[in-house]
Design a protein around this motif. Structure first.
Motif, short mmCIF file in Angstrom:
data_model
loop_
_atom_site.label_atom_id
_atom_site.label_comp_id
_atom_site.label_asym_id
_atom_site.label_seq_id
_atom_site.Cartn_x
_atom_site.Cartn_y
_atom_site.Cartn_z
N LEU A 1 31.36 41.13 52.88
CA LEU A 1 31.14 42.51 52.49
C LEU A 1 30.24 42.48 51.23
O LEU A 1 30.61 41.86 50.23
CB LEU A 1 32.46 43.20 52.18
CG LEU A 1 33.53 43.13 53.29
CD1 LEU A 1 34.82 43.80 52.83
CD2 LEU A 1 33.03 43.77 54.58
N GLU A 2 29.11 43.17 51.29
CA GLU A 2 28.12 43.11 50.20
C GLU A 2 28.01 44.46 49.50
O GLU A 2 27.97 45.51 50.16
CB GLU A 2 26.77 42.68 50.72
CG GLU A 2 25.73 42.46 49.63
CD GLU A 2 24.41 41.96 50.17
OE1 GLU A 2 23.73 41.19 49.49
OE2 GLU A 2 24.05 42.37 51.31
N MET A 3 27.93 44.39 48.16
CA MET A 3 27.67 45.58 47.36
C MET A 3 26.29 45.40 46.69
O MET A 3 26.07 44.45 45.94
CB MET A 3 28.73 45.77 46.28
CG MET A 3 28.52 47.03 45.43
SD MET A 3 29.78 47.26 44.14
CE MET A 3 29.34 45.93 43.02
N ILE B 1 37.13 47.36 49.07
CA ILE B 1 36.26 46.63 48.15
C ILE B 1 35.85 47.59 47.04
O ILE B 1 35.54 48.76 47.30
CB ILE B 1 35.02 46.06 48.89
CG1 ILE B 1 34.11 45.31 47.91
CG2 ILE B 1 34.27 47.14 49.65
CD1 ILE B 1 32.95 44.62 48.60
N ASN C 1 25.32 52.22 43.76
CA ASN C 1 25.95 51.15 44.55
C ASN C 1 26.03 51.56 46.03
O ASN C 1 26.43 52.68 46.36
CB ASN C 1 27.35 50.85 44.03
CG ASN C 1 27.35 50.38 42.60
OD1 ASN C 1 26.59 49.49 42.23
ND2 ASN C 1 28.21 50.98 41.76
N THR C 2 25.63 50.65 46.86
CA THR C 2 25.78 50.84 48.32
C THR C 2 26.51 49.63 48.88
O THR C 2 26.43 48.51 48.36
CB THR C 2 24.42 51.00 49.00
OG1 THR C 2 23.60 49.83 48.74
CG2 THR C 2 23.70 52.25 48.50
N PHE C 3 27.25 49.87 50.03
CA PHE C 3 28.07 48.82 50.62
C PHE C 3 27.66 48.61 52.08
O PHE C 3 27.29 49.56 52.79
CB PHE C 3 29.55 49.20 50.53
CG PHE C 3 30.05 49.40 49.14
CD1 PHE C 3 30.62 48.35 48.44
CD2 PHE C 3 29.94 50.64 48.50
CE1 PHE C 3 31.08 48.53 47.15
CE2 PHE C 3 30.40 50.81 47.21
CZ PHE C 3 30.98 49.76 46.53
N ARG C 4 27.79 47.35 52.53
CA ARG C 4 27.48 47.05 53.93
C ARG C 4 28.22 45.78 54.35
O ARG C 4 28.65 44.99 53.50
CB ARG C 4 25.98 46.86 54.12
CG ARG C 4 25.42 45.63 53.43
CD ARG C 4 24.02 45.32 53.85
NE ARG C 4 23.54 44.09 53.21
CZ ARG C 4 22.48 43.42 53.62
NH1 ARG C 4 21.76 43.87 54.64
NH2 ARG C 4 22.09 42.29 53.00
N SER D 1 23.10 41.97 43.75
CA SER D 1 24.15 42.12 44.77
C SER D 1 25.28 41.15 44.48
O SER D 1 25.11 40.12 43.81
CB SER D 1 23.60 41.87 46.18
OG SER D 1 23.25 40.50 46.35
N SER E 1 33.39 52.15 45.47
CA SER E 1 34.32 51.51 46.41
C SER E 1 33.99 51.84 47.85
O SER E 1 33.28 52.82 48.14
CB SER E 1 35.75 51.92 46.10
OG SER E 1 35.91 53.32 46.29
N ALA E 2 34.52 51.03 48.75
CA ALA E 2 34.37 51.23 50.19
C ALA E 2 35.61 50.67 50.89
O ALA E 2 36.32 49.80 50.35
CB ALA E 2 33.10 50.57 50.70
N GLN F 1 32.21 54.00 52.98
CA GLN F 1 32.15 54.13 51.52
C GLN F 1 33.01 55.31 51.10
O GLN F 1 32.91 56.42 51.62
CB GLN F 1 30.71 54.33 51.04
CG GLN F 1 30.57 54.31 49.53
CD GLN F 1 29.14 54.04 49.07
OE1 GLN F 1 28.30 53.61 49.86
NE2 GLN F 1 28.86 54.29 47.79
#
Length: 411
Positions: free
Chosen positions: A384-386, A332, A343-346, A397, A365-366, A360
């Motif tokens: 998948l959320e950024m 992503i 930016n953080t991803f989860r 988001s 990107s992650a 990540q």
């Protein structure tokens, strides 16, 4: 050593009934070692060396003697002197003459001057008997190189080797392929022999003539990727529904979206390993609206959108069943870059059983990692959320809704 001395006894019985009449009855009896000869009318010697089985033991030789026999060493020399016994008259009769033979036994080698005449094919042995000559062993034969010598009593015979037959003076090869038992499939003649061959997919049975089918599905641990079907002399590989055989053994996915697309006009076809699925071309749901292919946006003018992700992007992917883990399966990445943002991803949803992990890889990107093997057919929907935050504490988001379709097989 056994020596029997024998006497001939004649018994005369005289009965006088009167002076004018006299009747004489004579009984004749031979002693041990002799028997009565009715033709010569006298007792004759019995040759015990001829009639007594194994008369002498321990390697001794048997020598016949008047009235008996002797067992002497084979190297003994016998000297014979004959003497006539005196005859004597007795009252009323005459005794038979008894000839006694004294025997002088001396130790020493056999008399070399004593020779015997043997027939052709025989020779005198060290025991002064005629024994057969093995011409095959001594080489005293005239058999050719393509013949075998067979020893006979007093002679020999030349015969052809096995697999050959005599024609005139020559030994020629026998073509066993023209004689029963015939080979099941193919016969190969060789000099003096032959062998049977089977067609591909068959093998010789224990009788070396019959051909039996080879079950290739049993003899090979990996011959077909999915299923092997044995047939007489061959085999074939089959694949499950949604696959086709390539290269004779491998199963390849059929892209139904290109061959038998059964989706409606408002649907899109998505091919996966072993099948296909139809998804709506406009996946957006209120209050989201479609802005581009598979991308839904919630307008900022709508107050409801303030608590919702700004955008949802729909993506689809397919993987094989029982894929090795851990395995990177999807990346992503942010498409819009804002200055002074973090930016953080989860994984927002769809990971209740912990099959996935989001790593990540950069500020933008992650990578989605599969950490537990999945078996199909099965469908997973993972959000998948950024999250994006700027220096003014502005938060927004976006979500990538990933549909993962797991095929039914590992190919």
């Amino acid at each position: 050593m056994m020596l029997t001395v024998t006497f001939l006894a004649a018994f005369v019985l005289t009965t006088v009934s009167s002076q004018e009449t006299e009747e004489t009855i004579t009984y004749t009896q031979c002693t041990d070692g002799y028997e009565w000869d009715p033709y010569r009318q006298q007792c004759k010697d019995i040759d015990e060396c001829e009639i007594v089985p194994d008369a002498c033991k321990g390697g001794m030789k048997c020598v016949n003697h008047y009235g008996g026999y002797l067992c002497l060493p084979r190297t003994a020399q016998i000297i014979v002197n004959e003497q006539d016994a005196a005859t004597a008259d007795s009252a009323g009769g005459r005794n038979s003459v008894i000839r006694r033979t004294p025997v002088d036994v001396q130790q020493g080698p056999p008399n070399p001057t004593h020779q015997i005449q043997c027939a052709t094919g025989y020779e005198q042995s060290e025991h002064n008997v005629c024994q057969d000559i093995d011409e095959c062993a001594t080489g005293a034969h005239n058999c050719r190189a393509d013949q075998a010598c067979v020893n006979l009593r007093g002679s020999f015979r030349c015969q052809c080797l096995p697999g050959f037959q005599k024609r005139g003076e020559q030994c020629i090869d026998i073509d066993e392929c023209t004689l029963p038992p015939y080979c099941h499939h193919r016969c190969v003649n060789t000099p003096g022999s032959y062998y049977c061959q089977c067609n591909p997919g068959f093998q010789l049975a224990s009788n070396n003539h019959t051909c039996v089918d080879v079950d290739e599905c049993r003899t090979s641990s990996y011959i077909c990727q999915y299923q092997c079907v044995n047939e007489p002399g061959k085999f074939s590989c089959v694949c499950p529904e949604g696959y086709q055989v390539v290269g004779g053994r491998t199963c390849q996915d059929i892209n139904e979206c290109e061959t038998t697309n059964e989706c409606r006009e408002d649907e899109m076809c998505w091919n996966y390993h072993g099948g296909f699925r139809c998804y709506p071309r406009n996946p957006c749901q209120e209050p989201y609206v479609l802005t581009s292919e598979n991308r839904c946006v919630c307008p900022v003018s709508n107050t409801i959108c303030r608590e919702l992700p700004y955008s949802i992007v729909y993506k689809y992917m397919s993987i094989r069943s029982d894929r090795n883990v851990p395995s990177d399966i999807f990346q992503i990445q942010a498409t819009t870059i804002y200055p002074n943002t973090i930016n953080t991803f989860r994984i927002k949803s769809g990971n209740e059983n912990g099959e996935f992990y989001l790593r990540q890889t950069s500020a933008l990107s992650a990578m989605l990692v599969l950490v537990k093997s999945l078996s199909g057919p099965r469908e997973h929907i993972v959000d998948l959320e950024m999250l994006t935050v700027n220096s003014l504490n502005y938060r927004t988001s976006s979500v990538l809704r990933l549909t993962i379709i797991v095929g039914p097989f590992a190919f």
